[in-house]
Design an enzyme around this catalytic site. Sequence first.
Site, short mmCIF file in Angstrom:
data_model
loop_
_atom_site.label_atom_id
_atom_site.label_comp_id
_atom_site.label_asym_id
_atom_site.label_seq_id
_atom_site.Cartn_x
_atom_site.Cartn_y
_atom_site.Cartn_z
N THR A 409 -13.31 60.12 -16.48
CA THR A 409 -13.01 59.07 -15.49
C THR A 409 -13.96 59.16 -14.31
OG1 THR A 409 -10.70 59.13 -16.09
CG2 THR A 409 -11.17 58.15 -13.98
N THR A 427 -11.88 54.24 -15.89
CA THR A 427 -11.96 55.27 -16.92
C THR A 427 -12.11 54.66 -18.31
OG1 THR A 427 -10.77 57.20 -17.83
CG2 THR A 427 -9.43 55.31 -17.25
N GLU A 429 -10.96 57.06 -20.47
CA GLU A 429 -10.10 58.21 -20.83
C GLU A 429 -10.94 59.45 -21.13
OE1 GLU A 429 -7.60 60.01 -20.60
OE2 GLU A 429 -7.59 61.12 -22.46
N ASP A 451 -3.06 58.55 -23.85
CA ASP A 451 -2.24 58.90 -22.69
C ASP A 451 -0.75 58.67 -22.94
OD1 ASP A 451 -4.34 59.78 -21.18
OD2 ASP A 451 -4.36 58.13 -19.76
N GLY A 497 -7.84 63.43 -15.26
CA GLY A 497 -6.58 63.39 -15.97
C GLY A 497 -5.43 63.65 -15.01
N1 GLU Z 1 -6.69 58.57 -18.79
C1 GLU Z 1 -6.37 59.31 -17.62
C2 GLU Z 1 -5.37 58.62 -16.76
O1 GLU Z 1 -5.28 57.45 -16.78
C3 GLU Z 1 -7.55 59.59 -16.80
C4 GLU Z 1 -8.51 60.40 -17.54
C5 GLU Z 1 -9.29 61.28 -16.69
O2 GLU Z 1 -9.34 61.19 -15.48
O3 GLU Z 1 -9.92 62.08 -17.26
O4 GLU Z 1 -4.69 59.22 -16.02
#
Ligand code: GLU
Length: 593
Positions: A409, A427, A429, A451, A497
Site C-alpha cells: 500500500t 493499495t 493489497e 482481506d 496492513g
Molecule cells: N489491504 C490492506 C487494507 O486495506 C492494506 C494493505 C497494506 O497496507 O499492505 O487494510
Amino acid sequence: MRSSRHPAAVGALAAVVLVLATGTAPASAVRTVDKVPVAVGTGGAVATVDPEATAAGLEVLRRGGNAVDAAVAAAATLGVTEPFSAGIGGGGFFVYHDGASGTVHTIDGRETAPQRMTSESFTEGGKAIPTTEAITSGLSAGVPGTPATWATALDRWGTLDLRQALHPAIAVARRGFVVDQTFVSQTQDNAARFGLFTSTADLFLPDGAPPEVGSVFRNRDLADTYRLLAKEGVDALYTGPLAQEIVDTVQRPPVVPGSTANVRAGLMELGDLASYTAPLREPTHVSYRGLDVYGMAPPSSGGSTVGEALNILETVDLSVLDDTQATHRYLESSALAFADRNRYVGDPDAVEVPLEELLSDGFAAERACLVDPDAALTKPVAPGAPDGSYGGCGASATGGAEGTEGTSTTHLTTADQWGNVVAYTLTIESTGGNGIVVPGRGFLLNNELTDFTFVPSQGDAPDPNLPGPGKRPRSSMSPTIVLQDGEPLLALGSPGGSTIITTVLQVLVGRLDRGMTLLEAVAAPRATQRNTAAVQAEPGFPRPALEALGHTFTTTAEIGAVAGIELLDDGTFMAVAEPARRGGGSAGVVDEG
Ligand code: GLU
C-alpha cells in the site's frame, strides 16, 4: 488562525534532513529527483513515498490546482512509480478537509467482491484455501475502486478534469523514471509469481529479470491506458473496453504455457464493474484532548480503531507519564481496540457495525478500566460490549481474534493555500497485488479480497468480515485529518496492513502527547500490538522496561511508511515523509522561501 500545540522546532530539523539521490539516469530526458523527508514553506505541500509523485503534486499546486487535484495527480504518478503498491487496478480511501466550509468528507473507494462471491468462496472442503494460492489468483481480485475515487474527488472538489490531473503521470510513464533499490527489491521478492503470467513477466521482468538500480523504467502501456481514461473518463474501465479485458484477465489469468501452478480463476463479471460505485461516507470523528480527529469509517476499520484507542488513551494524561507508562498505555489501548474491531467491524452495507458505540466515551471508559498500570493484559483480550450501557469494567463478549492482511500500500497527503487538505491511502493489497497485469494495459490487479476472513474467526460470535456478494472487505487503512479550533493541524496515513492503525496511532501520540515534532514522531522506532501474544517491534524500540510489565516482543525490520503534513503556528506547512523506511519518502512544499 492555525496553531500547533507543540510548535515544531524547525531549526532542529535541519540536523535530521537526509537528501538521498535516487541514482543516475542513463537517459537524459529522465529527471533525477531528490528524496527529502521534511520540507517547510508556504503555498501548499505534498508528502508521498516517491519523489516523482511529490513533484507531480507540487507541479499541480504551483499551477493553481488545489489539494484534491494534487492528490489525484500524485496518486496517478504513484501508479507509475509504485506500481506494486498502488494503481488503477486497486482501491483506497480518500479523506478531505474542505477549507471553504470547514467540513471533512470521505470517499470509500474500496474494492467490491463479485456478485457471485459467497461466504465460502475462499474455502475448500470447509477449510480455508492456502493463503499463497489466494494471493496470486483471479479469485482475490476485487472490482477496482481507484478510478472511481479519482473521478469522484475531482468532480466534487477539484478544479482540474481527469485529463489534466493525469497529465503529469502520463509524462512520467512515457519518459520513464529511475529505478531505485526499493523497486528492484519488490520485483525480486515477487519474481517467481510475476514470472507465472505472460503479461506481468513482459512488463516487470524485462529480459527475464528485474530491472537494475539506476536504469530507466518506462510503462507506455500504462501511459496509453491513462490516456484512454483521460479521453473517455473512467467509464472506459467500468463499462468500456477495459471492463471486458479485466473480466477476461480475472476469469482466465494469462498463465505462461506449461506452468503447473494452481492459479484460481476469479468470479468477476461485467455487471460487477458496471455497478461499482465509490460512495461518500461520513468520516469517523473523535474529540481528543480538545482536537478533532477525523478518519475513515467502515468498511475501513482505520477510523474506528484509531478513534477507540485514542478515546481509551484520553482517560489518562499521557504527557505527564514516563516513556514506559505512556508506551504501555499505547500498546494496551491498541490491543483492546483491535479486539473490538475484529469482532464488530465489516462492510456497513452488509453487516451492522456499532460505530457510534465503538467511538463513545462510555465504551472507552469501560475498556480503559481494564488497563493495569503495573502489568500487561494477557493477549488476546476479549472484545467489549459496545451496547450503550456502560459503567462496568470491560464487560466481555466472545471473539476478537486478529485477521490477516497484507503489508503493502501507499499513503499520500496534500494541502493547499486555501485550507484544503487530503489524506489518501491507496493499495492493491499485497506488494504486487495479485501478480497479474491486465495484458497490454500496464497495471496490476489487486488481491484485496484476501482481506476478508476466509473462515469464521470469532468463535461462537458472527464474523463481520466473511466474503459476500458485492461486499467490501474490511480494511485497516487510516487516512487521518486532525483539526484544531476548526482549522487543519495535521494529516497523515501509512501503508502496512493492520499495522497501519498502530502506526497512525503511535505517530499521533508522539506528536500530540509526547512533545515530539511530526518528523521525530515519524522517525521514532515503532511497535505494534494488535491483540496478539507478542508485540512486533522494530529493532530500535526500547523493550526492557516493557518486558518487566509482561509485554513480550518479536522483531520486525520495518513497520509502515508515513507521509504527513502539519500546519505550523506561523501559517507555514511542514511536509514530512519517512527519513529511512522503504528507502525514504519525499516531502515538498510549493515555496520554501
Ligand atoms: N489491504 C490492506 C487494507 O486495506 C492494506 C494493505 C497494506 O497496507 O499492505 O487494510
